[in-house]
Design a protein around this motif. Structure first.
Motif, PDB file in Angstrom:
ATOM      1  N   GLU A  60       0.832  -1.209   0.000  1.00  0.00           N
ATOM      2  CA  GLU A  60       0.000   0.000   0.000  1.00  0.00           C
ATOM      3  C   GLU A  60       0.870   1.264   0.000  1.00  0.00           C
ATOM      4  O   GLU A  60       0.592   2.214  -0.732  1.00  0.00           O
ATOM      5  N   LEU A  61       1.925   1.248   0.784  1.00  0.00           N
ATOM      6  CA  LEU A  61       2.819   2.426   0.828  1.00  0.00           C
ATOM      7  C   LEU A  61       3.540   2.611  -0.497  1.00  0.00           C
ATOM      8  O   LEU A  61       3.734   3.736  -0.956  1.00  0.00           O
ATOM      9  N   GLN A  62       3.945   1.501  -1.119  1.00  0.00           N
ATOM     10  CA  GLN A  62       4.626   1.602  -2.417  1.00  0.00           C
ATOM     11  C   GLN A  62       3.681   2.198  -3.464  1.00  0.00           C
ATOM     12  O   GLN A  62       4.113   2.944  -4.341  1.00  0.00           O
ATOM     13  N   ALA A  63       2.389   1.876  -3.351  1.00  0.00           N
ATOM     14  CA  ALA A  63       1.419   2.362  -4.329  1.00  0.00           C
ATOM     15  C   ALA A  63       0.949   3.785  -4.018  1.00  0.00           C
ATOM     16  O   ALA A  63       0.729   4.582  -4.930  1.00  0.00           O
ATOM     17  N   GLN A  64       0.772   4.101  -2.741  1.00  0.00           N
ATOM     18  CA  GLN A  64       0.098   5.353  -2.363  1.00  0.00           C
ATOM     19  C   GLN A  64       0.959   6.320  -1.562  1.00  0.00           C
ATOM     20  O   GLN A  64       0.546   7.453  -1.352  1.00  0.00           O
ATOM     21  N   GLY A  65       2.079   5.860  -1.059  1.00  0.00           N
ATOM     22  CA  GLY A  65       2.856   6.692  -0.139  1.00  0.00           C
ATOM     23  C   GLY A  65       3.805   7.623  -0.880  1.00  0.00           C
ATOM     24  O   GLY A  65       3.931   7.579  -2.100  1.00  0.00           O
ATOM     25  N   ASN A  66       4.452   8.460  -0.124  1.00  0.00           N
ATOM     26  CA  ASN A  66       5.497   9.343  -0.646  1.00  0.00           C
ATOM     27  C   ASN A  66       6.634   8.470  -1.196  1.00  0.00           C
ATOM     28  O   ASN A  66       7.166   7.617  -0.494  1.00  0.00           O
TER      29      ASN A  66
END
Ligand code: GDP
Ligand code: MG
Length: 170
Positions: free
Chosen positions: A103-109
């Protein structure tokens, strides 16, 4: 010269992995056996000195329950760093950690510094997740990995210190 910076940091991971306990250890040097579940999220701050700089972490400790999932982006959006926590005695918590990473890879900074913390490292007899497996996973996904124990304090300050070292300097 001296540089002071603020860095928003979010802790993500399954309920019960030890996110709040890691924060309590880092911020107050304490541990409690019956840590209350976090509702929504809780905020803390703590400063770390690295070489000639100080980094003031603005820490969001999230709840981890699925019913609060939709709130998570509020906490990781704009975050400079994330600690994704799992419990080394709980395989499902490791699977959940990998979902957070996705999720962080897709949506995070995209410049976010990400740490994977295998917590409860004091409970070696109950281990379900091999350190080598987590290390390999972390390396393949651009995270750095440490096993921690909020109970014994092992590697707790180190995770925050390593993040502080890796933050892009202003
Ligand atoms: P969170 O839901 O991720 O915030 O997890 P908590 O911090 O509330 O911890 C869940 C439970 O695990 C509590 O009973 C803690 O006392 C315990 N716990 C947390 N960290 C450790 C650790 O490093 N070692 C051991 N043995 N127990 C821990
Ligand atoms: Mg908590």
């Amino acid at each position: 010269g001296n540089k002071n910076m603020n860095a928003k940091l979010v802790l993500l991971g399954d309920v019960g992995a030890g996110k709040s306990s890691l924060v309590l250890r880092f911020v107050k040097g304490q541990f409690v056996e019956f840590q209350e579940s976090t509702i929504g999220a809780a905020f803390f701050s703590q400063t770390v000195a690295v070489n000639d700089a100080t980094v003031k972490f603005e820490i969001w400790d999230t709840a981890g329950q699925e019913r609060y999932h939709s709130l998570a982006p509020m906490y990781y959006r704009g975050a400079a760093a994330a600690i994704i926590v799992y419990d080394i005695t709980n395989q499902a918590s490791f699977d959940r950690a990998k979902k957070w990473v996705l999720e962080l890879q897709a949506q995070g900074n995209p410049n976010m510094v990400m740490a994977l913390a295998g917590n409860k490292a004091d409970l070696l007899d109950a281990r379900k997740v091999a350190a080598e497996e987590a290390q390999t996973y972390a390396q393949e996904n651009g995270l750095f990995f440490m096993e921690t124990s909020a109970k014994t304090a092992s590697n707790v300050n180190d995770v925050f210190y390593e993040i502080a070292k890796r933050l892009p300097r202003l």
